[in-house]
Design an enzyme around this catalytic site. Structure first.
Site, PDB file in Angstrom:
ATOM      1  CE  LYS A   9      50.573  38.075  37.030  1.00  0.00           C
ATOM      2  NZ  LYS A   9      49.218  38.700  36.912  1.00  0.00           N
ATOM      3  CE1 TYR A  49      46.171  34.151  37.232  1.00  0.00           C
ATOM      4  CE2 TYR A  49      47.540  33.642  35.338  1.00  0.00           C
ATOM      5  CZ  TYR A  49      47.332  34.336  36.514  1.00  0.00           C
ATOM      6  OH  TYR A  49      48.282  35.222  36.969  1.00  0.00           O
ATOM      7  CG  PHE A  57      40.434  39.069  32.948  1.00  0.00           C
ATOM      8  CD1 PHE A  57      41.267  38.081  33.470  1.00  0.00           C
ATOM      9  CD2 PHE A  57      39.455  39.611  33.774  1.00  0.00           C
ATOM     10  CE1 PHE A  57      41.139  37.643  34.775  1.00  0.00           C
ATOM     11  CE2 PHE A  57      39.313  39.167  35.098  1.00  0.00           C
ATOM     12  CZ  PHE A  57      40.164  38.179  35.587  1.00  0.00           C
ATOM     13  NE  ARG A  85      46.137  39.062  47.220  1.00  0.00           N
ATOM     14  CZ  ARG A  85      45.824  38.868  45.929  1.00  0.00           C
ATOM     15  NH1 ARG A  85      46.326  37.845  45.252  1.00  0.00           N
ATOM     16  NH2 ARG A  85      44.992  39.681  45.319  1.00  0.00           N
ATOM     17  CB  THR A  91      44.284  43.580  40.352  1.00  0.00           C
ATOM     18  OG1 THR A  91      43.935  42.685  41.418  1.00  0.00           O
ATOM     19  CG2 THR A  91      44.424  42.797  39.063  1.00  0.00           C
ATOM     20  NE  ARG A 102      49.833  42.827  40.775  1.00  0.00           N
ATOM     21  CZ  ARG A 102      48.872  42.006  41.171  1.00  0.00           C
ATOM     22  NH1 ARG A 102      47.995  42.399  42.077  1.00  0.00           N
ATOM     23  NH2 ARG A 102      48.770  40.795  40.657  1.00  0.00           N
ATOM     24  CG  ASN A 112      49.093  42.446  37.311  1.00  0.00           C
ATOM     25  OD1 ASN A 112      49.730  41.450  36.973  1.00  0.00           O
ATOM     26  ND2 ASN A 112      47.899  42.370  37.867  1.00  0.00           N
ATOM     27  CG  HIS A 115      50.030  34.894  40.860  1.00  0.00           C
ATOM     28  ND1 HIS A 115      48.671  34.984  40.698  1.00  0.00           N
ATOM     29  CD2 HIS A 115      50.251  33.858  41.712  1.00  0.00           C
ATOM     30  CE1 HIS A 115      48.084  34.022  41.428  1.00  0.00           C
ATOM     31  NE2 HIS A 115      49.026  33.325  42.039  1.00  0.00           N
ATOM     32  CD  GLU A 126      47.802  30.315  43.164  1.00  0.00           C
ATOM     33  OE1 GLU A 126      46.735  30.819  42.804  1.00  0.00           O
ATOM     34  OE2 GLU A 126      48.749  30.986  43.644  1.00  0.00           O
TER      35      GLU A 126
END
Ligand code: UDP
Ligand code: MG
Length: 139
Positions: A9, A49, A57, A85, A91, A102, A112, A115, A126
């Site tokens: 990100k 998203y 958010f 993950r 998160t 993270r 964070n 993704h 995706e």
């Protein structure tokens, strides 16, 4: 063999963390099957998203995700979705486990750093959002 979509990100790009984050994925045994940098428009971030469009958010998240360049990657391996993950951590970086990306790099629940797809169905969707078939190395 499974594939998942990973994003580095804007908060992590800004702090020059691309190499370190990709290194963690590779050290965990995941293969990079596709990789590129791009900058999303607000509309493209909203499209990505879309499932979160009703969440409070959503507007701030899509502003953030279109605020600077991102790196998108396809990571590949046995159980790649869950493995990536697990490596990302939960998160909210404040609650993320020791040793996760993270925990190490995340700034807050929005910024964070990374993704990862959350299911085989979202991974397919995706990956196709960002990559053509020709751009993804064969499993
Ligand atoms: N997010 C946020 N506030 C929240 C929850 C999530 O800003 O309270 C952002 C955060 O960047 C997160 C993304 O929205 O990574 C997608 O949320 P999701 O619940 O899918 O978390 P993830 O799957 O990324 O852990
Ligand atoms: Mg998610």
């Amino acid at each position: 063999m499974e594939q998942t979509l990973a994003i580095i990100k804007p908060d992590a790009i800004e702090r020059n963390l691309v190499g370190e984050i990709l290194k963690k994925a590779e050290e965990a045994g995941l293969k990079i099957a596709a990789l590129k940098m791009l900058k999303l428009s607000k509309e493209e971030a909203q499209g990505f998203y879309y499932v979160h469009r009703e969440r409070p958010f959503f507007d701030s998240l899509t502003d953030f995700m279109s605020s600077g360049p991102i790196v998108v990657a396809v990571l590949q391996g046995q159980g790649a979705i869950q493995r990536w993950r697990d490596l990302m951590g939960t998160t909210d970086p404040a609650k993320a486990e020791e040793g996760t990306i993270r925990k190490a790099f995340g700034l807050n629940v929005e910024k964070n750093s990374v993704h990862g797809s959350d299911s085989p169905e979202s991974a397919v969707h995706e990956i196709a959002y960002f990559f053509s078939k020709m751009e993804v190395a064969n499993p």
